[in-house]
Design an enzyme around this catalytic site. Sequence first.
Site, PDB file in Angstrom:
ATOM      1  CB  ILE A  55      -1.132  -0.279   1.009  1.00 46.62           C
ATOM      2  CG1 ILE A  55      -1.746  -1.519   1.045  1.00 46.62           C
ATOM      3  CG2 ILE A  55      -1.518   1.194   1.418  1.00 46.62           C
ATOM      4  CD1 ILE A  55      -2.793  -1.346  -0.110  1.00 46.62           C
ATOM      5  CG  HIS A  56       2.696   2.740  -3.405  1.00 50.62           C
ATOM      6  ND1 HIS A  56       2.199   1.808  -3.883  1.00 50.62           N
ATOM      7  CD2 HIS A  56       2.700   3.354  -4.456  1.00 50.62           C
ATOM      8  CE1 HIS A  56       2.551   2.180  -5.110  1.00 50.62           C
ATOM      9  NE2 HIS A  56       2.720   3.206  -5.497  1.00 50.62           N
ATOM     10  NE  ARG A  57      -1.554   3.818  -7.947  1.00 48.31           N
ATOM     11  CZ  ARG A  57      -1.170   3.889  -8.910  1.00 48.31           C
ATOM     12  NH1 ARG A  57      -1.284   5.031  -8.827  1.00 48.31           N
ATOM     13  NH2 ARG A  57      -0.752   3.274  -9.605  1.00 48.31           N
TER      14      ARG A  57
ATOM     15  NE  ARG B  51       3.280   8.866  -0.862  1.00 46.86           N
ATOM     16  CZ  ARG B  51       3.771   8.526  -2.304  1.00 46.86           C
ATOM     17  NH1 ARG B  51       3.081   7.228  -2.289  1.00 46.86           N
ATOM     18  NH2 ARG B  51       4.595   9.185  -3.540  1.00 46.86           N
TER      19      ARG B  51
ATOM     20  CG  ASP C 234      -1.853   1.561  -3.417  1.00 39.35           C
ATOM     21  OD1 ASP C 234      -0.767   0.730  -3.351  1.00 39.35           O
ATOM     22  OD2 ASP C 234      -2.003   1.988  -2.456  1.00 39.35           O
TER      23      ASP C 234
END
Length: 360
Positions: free
Chosen positions: A208-210, A243, A281
């Site tokens: 998950i990074h978006r 992030r 994602d």
Amino acid sequence: MKKIVTILGARPQFVKGAVLSRILQKHNEIEEIIVHTGQHFDANMSAVFFEEMQIPKPKYNLNINGLNHGAMTGQMLEKIEEILLLEKPEAVVVYGDTNSTLAGALAAKKLGVKVVHIEAGLRSFNMQMPEEVNRVLTDRISNLLSCPTEIAVSNLKNEGFDGFDIQIEKHGDIMKDAVEFYSKVSEEKSSIVHDLGLVKNEFVLATIHRQENTDDKEKLSNIFSALETIHTTKKVVLTLHPRTKKMLEKYQLKPNITFIDPVGYFSMLELLKNCCMVVTDSGGLQKEAFFNKKFCVIAREETEWKELVTNGYATIARTSTENLVLSFNQFLTKNKSFTENLYGTNVGEKIYQSIKNLIQ
């Protein structure tokens, strides 16, 4: 000898670029100059990475990262222009949808240098995504659009590209070539499954990074709540993007799943080969799940790879805890052969021949 300049800035682009680089070296008819913009700083991007993946080392390293979109793209544009004036290539090759992609295409176009866009025609139809802006603009100013799927070709035709002086080719997905090539050696290069004590088909691989997910507390909470629930059935192993880590700490979220640091390409391939399913994602990982015969739960509102959904290999669960868990449970009992050829064969060779024809 004819010359091309290849612009790369993120690790997936290096993996894709490796395919074309090998073919260029094999034919030895076109010189390739590689420019690394530095957009995604990655400790795995060491000399060893290039040696193991048999990629020529970049001639230029711009080291441009950690800036806002405008500053980053502007600095890249300036530096790439200097390189193009020096190298005088016949064409510039760009991949995907990053700021590096757009900067490379813009620099070339303004100098009258031909632009080749690999992974052209993809659309999420969400102009709030920086990636969507990058890919739409890059497509419009390219000379050769290498499309991975028929849907990508249709997207371009629907936008009127048939009326432009642009060559549109359906070559297939170059990432498929990369997965097929490196899967043969990844087990020798990485022992991550053994090192983490993982059991084949008994864990879920998650990423998950978006920004639209990480920067929204409710979305991020929902996603990790779902992953915690899934974790009670199958161990969830999540490669933690910087992030995402920062925002989990900011929101004081401490999900009970297994976190690992970002891994190299060979380790990611081994995790993909041995997991039971993927929750992500990421755009690229959706396809890599398919190439490794794994179902994929997409934690986004949309996907560029619609054929995965329409053919039953992936599902868009959005960021609803309930939908994410439901999708996981449905895929857990689903059987599918994964024999459909959605992304072509010998893609790199086809792209090479089109580039050769373009610059003759």
